[in-house]
Design an enzyme around this catalytic site. Structure first.
Site, short mmCIF file in Angstrom:
data_model
loop_
_atom_site.label_atom_id
_atom_site.label_comp_id
_atom_site.label_asym_id
_atom_site.label_seq_id
_atom_site.Cartn_x
_atom_site.Cartn_y
_atom_site.Cartn_z
N LEU A 124 8.89 44.55 14.02
CA LEU A 124 8.09 43.62 13.23
C LEU A 124 6.88 43.10 13.99
O LEU A 124 5.91 42.67 13.37
CB LEU A 124 8.94 42.42 12.81
N ALA A 169 3.56 42.22 15.53
CA ALA A 169 2.22 42.70 15.18
C ALA A 169 1.26 41.52 15.11
O ALA A 169 1.67 40.38 14.94
CB ALA A 169 2.23 43.42 13.83
N TYR A 177 -7.32 45.27 10.78
CA TYR A 177 -5.86 45.16 10.65
C TYR A 177 -5.31 46.39 9.94
O TYR A 177 -4.35 47.03 10.43
CB TYR A 177 -5.50 43.90 9.87
N LYS A 215 -2.86 49.49 11.40
CA LYS A 215 -1.56 49.85 10.82
C LYS A 215 -1.51 51.33 10.42
O LYS A 215 -0.48 52.00 10.56
CB LYS A 215 -1.26 48.96 9.62
#
Length: 298
Positions: A66, A68, A134, A138
């Site tokens: 998780l 990040a 962002y 990802k």
């Protein structure tokens, strides 16, 4: 012996809710994060040696990633890539170096990779069109992870927007709810003409829990509710819940240039993999948050 889960970002908003859900299912939960809670260790995500040592000690049956930089408007672009991309690869290297064989490694990506998609609702095969650092980070993370599909039993989750009590106030929904709960007369927001697929954090962690113990690997799956809500709907619902109105002012400093206007996904694949999950509606989500913020204020 109880199965063990190792979670990165365990002390964060999502990690805390996931920990409760997994422990309620009889699992032991360990991980790294920023707090001193029981079972939480401090470790730089890019420190492969320290990560390897911790994972070797825990010997997890499952891993959930998780950790990040998740705030889209974060002011240091390099951090997105250092944490979200290189940090993820460091974790995968550490798992192999620790010589553990997890049943599943669940990695949290983001629906932001889709950008301003031409198809709505968005299915997993819609081409990515990231609109900010962002989202780019990802997507880069996902590309790296795919190179590891043959080495580890992995699953990539793409959560759409979700919220709940305790989420940081730089995110839209908790900011709005807390303004109403505190009796504020004015709220300053950025882009108003946007809408998002919004789920409750309880829906998200139940999806993660089911995906973790399920059979699916080497897959990518959306975590979403299947409909979007506008800012006007959120504000209107909060007016009804609280009984008072708030004046909205647009703050140019909060307006994003490359904004994703409408973002909502199809949960069809998720349902095929894990079945139906009870999903609170917008009013239920906002009411629960409002009641908790109001109680906290008193």
């Amino acid at each position: 012996m109880a199965k063990r889960v190792f979670v990165t970002g365990l002390s964060g908003f999502t990690g805390r809710y996931l920990r409760d859900a997994l422990m309620a299912d009889g699992l032991e939960v360990y991980g790294i994060g920023q707090s001193a809670d029981e079972g939480v260790r401090h470790c730089d995500l890019n420190d492969v040696a320290s990560l390897t040592r911790i994972i070797s000690e825990v010997r997890p049956d499952y891993v959930v990633h998780l950790a990040a930089i998740a705030y889209v408007a974060h002011d240091d672009p390099l951090e997105f890539y250092r944490v979200n991309v290189l940090g993820t690869e460091a974790l995968l290297k550490a798992i192999l170096a620790a010589n553990v064989t997890p049943t599943k490694v669940l990695l949290a990506s983001s629906a932001n990779i889709y950008g301003n998609a031409n198809q709505l609702p968005i299915t997993e095969d819609v081409p990515p069109a990231p609109a900010n650092h962002y989202a780019n980070s990802k997507l880069a993370m996902e590309m790296i992870c795919r190179n590891w599909f043959g080495k580890l039993p992995m699953l990539i989750a793409r959560p759409f927007n979700y919220t709940g009590f305790g989420q940081a106030e730089n995110f839209l929904v908790p900011k709005i709810v807390k303004h109403f709960a505190s009796g504020a007369s004015v709220i300053r927001l950025g882009n108003l003409d946007v809408s998002r697929d919004i789920s409750d954090v309880s829906y998200l962690v139940e999806a993660y829990r089911r995906l973790l113990v399920g059979d699916a690997v080497s897959e990518t799956v959306n975590i979403c509710g299947g409909r979007d809500y506008s800012i006007a709907q959120i504000l209107g619902t909060m007016k009804e819940i609280s009984g008072h109105n708030i004046q909205v002012e647009v703050d140019p400093g909060l307006v994003r240039g490359a904004e994703v206007v409408r973002l909502y996904g199809s949960p069809a694949k998720l349902r095929r993999l894990v079945g139906d999950i009870p999903a609170p509606g917008l009013r239920e989500i906002l009411t629960h948050m409002y009641d908790q913020y109001t109680a906290q204020a008193h």
